[in-house]
Design a protein around this motif. Sequence first.
Motif, PDB file in Angstrom:
ATOM      1  N   ASN A  56       3.969  -6.257   6.026  1.00 43.40           N
ATOM      2  CA  ASN A  56       5.372  -5.873   6.201  1.00 43.40           C
ATOM      3  C   ASN A  56       5.704  -5.432   7.616  1.00 43.40           C
TER       4      ASN A  56
ATOM      5  N   LYS B 173       7.254  -8.711  -8.031  1.00 43.44           N
ATOM      6  CA  LYS B 173       7.994  -9.821  -7.425  1.00 43.44           C
ATOM      7  C   LYS B 173       7.818 -11.124  -8.195  1.00 43.44           C
TER       8      LYS B 173
ATOM      9  N   HIS C  28       2.241  -8.638  -2.034  1.00 50.49           N
ATOM     10  CA  HIS C  28       2.340  -9.751  -1.075  1.00 50.49           C
ATOM     11  C   HIS C  28       0.996 -10.438  -0.844  1.00 50.49           C
TER      12      HIS C  28
ATOM     13  N   THR D  93       7.811  -1.513  -6.929  1.00 49.03           N
ATOM     14  CA  THR D  93       8.145  -0.137  -6.557  1.00 49.03           C
ATOM     15  C   THR D  93       7.820   0.809  -7.710  1.00 49.03           C
TER      16      THR D  93
ATOM     17  N   ASP E 291      11.429 -13.411  -0.595  1.00 45.06           N
ATOM     18  CA  ASP E 291      10.395 -12.514  -0.063  1.00 45.06           C
ATOM     19  C   ASP E 291       9.293 -12.300  -1.109  1.00 45.06           C
TER      20      ASP E 291
ATOM     21  N   TYR F 262       4.775  -0.834   3.908  1.00 42.44           N
ATOM     22  CA  TYR F 262       5.940  -0.791   3.018  1.00 42.44           C
ATOM     23  C   TYR F 262       5.447  -1.035   1.596  1.00 42.44           C
TER      24      TYR F 262
ATOM     25  N   GLU G  47      -1.962  -1.892   1.236  1.00 38.79           N
ATOM     26  CA  GLU G  47      -2.069  -3.344   1.138  1.00 38.79           C
ATOM     27  C   GLU G  47      -3.421  -3.689   1.772  1.00 38.79           C
TER      28      GLU G  47
END
Length: 450
Positions: free
Chosen positions: A227, A282, A258, A136, A80, A162, A222
Amino acid sequence: MTIDRARLAELTAREAGVFAAARPRSRSEWERASRHLPGGVPMLWMRKWPGPWPVYVASGWGSHFLCVDGIDHVDFCLGDTGAMSGHAPAAAVAAIAAQLEHGSTFMLPTRRASQAGDLLAERFGLPEWQFTLSATDANRTLIRYARQVTGRRKILIHDHSYHGTVDETFASLAPDGEVVPRRGSIGAPVPVSETTAVVQFNDVPALGRALATGEIAAVLIEPAMTNVGIVLPDPGYLDAVRALCTRYGAILVHDETHTLSAGPGGMTRELGLEPDAIVLGKTIAGGVPAGVFGMSAAFGDRVRASVRLEDIDVGGVGGTLAGNALSIAGVVATLGEVLVPAAWEPMVARATEWTAGVQSVIDEFQAPWQVTQLGARGEYSFRPTAPRHGAEAAAADDFELQQFLHLHALNRGILMTPFHNMALMSPATTSEDVARHTEHFREAVGALFA
Ligand SMILES: Cc1ncc(COP(=O)(O)O)c(C=O)c1O
């Protein structure tokens, strides 16, 4: 055209049988792991994958991995986004292994720290950078800083967004406009309406009204939602968000964790946007846990002016392993050698092929679905037109249908991002990998609508 539920159940049961027959070793691993891990998995959400038991991984490389049953999978999930650089990218592995041999954490900076700062500033355009262990953590830190410098209590988010496991973000907008806990929210510390305002994506008037209350410390967004399916901004929306944050004195945070798929500098750079802060995580250290956040000079100045050196370690911002030598080595190698700007050209080309393949199947079977591309990622949703906000996108969710499609994909050696219909391309993803997906999708959709 509606889905025949009986047929869907029958197709899913058939695929579950295929899965079970092909994966006895994963089953054994699951049984062994279940002795001490609830659900047989290190985190319970890993049970949400389709199939009677999880797939256990043996090894990954580039855009593929082998499971313990020896089945080759094309990986469109890529952790992800954690493995957007492809699995085990050689340059990052070498730099991370070299750092490991010299120690992984010191509570002191290493020589690579300045390189990491330079690379981040040049890539994302903000001058001041700090490190955490996850996106996070970076979001949590920025929320604290924004509260600290504005003296305000609330943050504002988009409905169905998210941003990691951040307490304040587990809020939804009820049809009557009330802010309520997000479905499934676990153990909230206080009612979310006390900490959070929620508006729909692309709703400028609602955003203006929420900011005009003067209660909002930070707007955490975002730039495109990723999400709840992909929801793209209307032309001018992100500029309006910037203008309203400036007008009402809220700190604008772009969470690009993302949306980095949109281009080497995320959507912020692609569209020439000017947030007060940016979050990434990530994939940013090639798979080693790391999050980063960048701040504008003005925001950074306010933050520094508001904290005392004497108390800086106990103020609620920190993390013993944050900024450790290993993460920093991973960031330098990933930005400097793996996810270099030139890597986006093949990633976006593969995503364009993937999107075209999905669209061709939608057209062939006249499925009432749509597909959206955001640079190196694409996602289809079970509605005929592209959603404009989170509530619209969420209304098209279909858990049973999604589980069938994911299981059908797994049985043909394809891993899709769980809880979505999303596919992400790495620099290593090939046209053959994409063709494998198109073939599976045609077969699955054909079985549903034939
Ligand atoms: C946009 C966005 N921000 C932050 C996060 C949190 O990332 P992590 O779980 O690595 O902290 C996620 C996770 O999916 C995300 O999608």
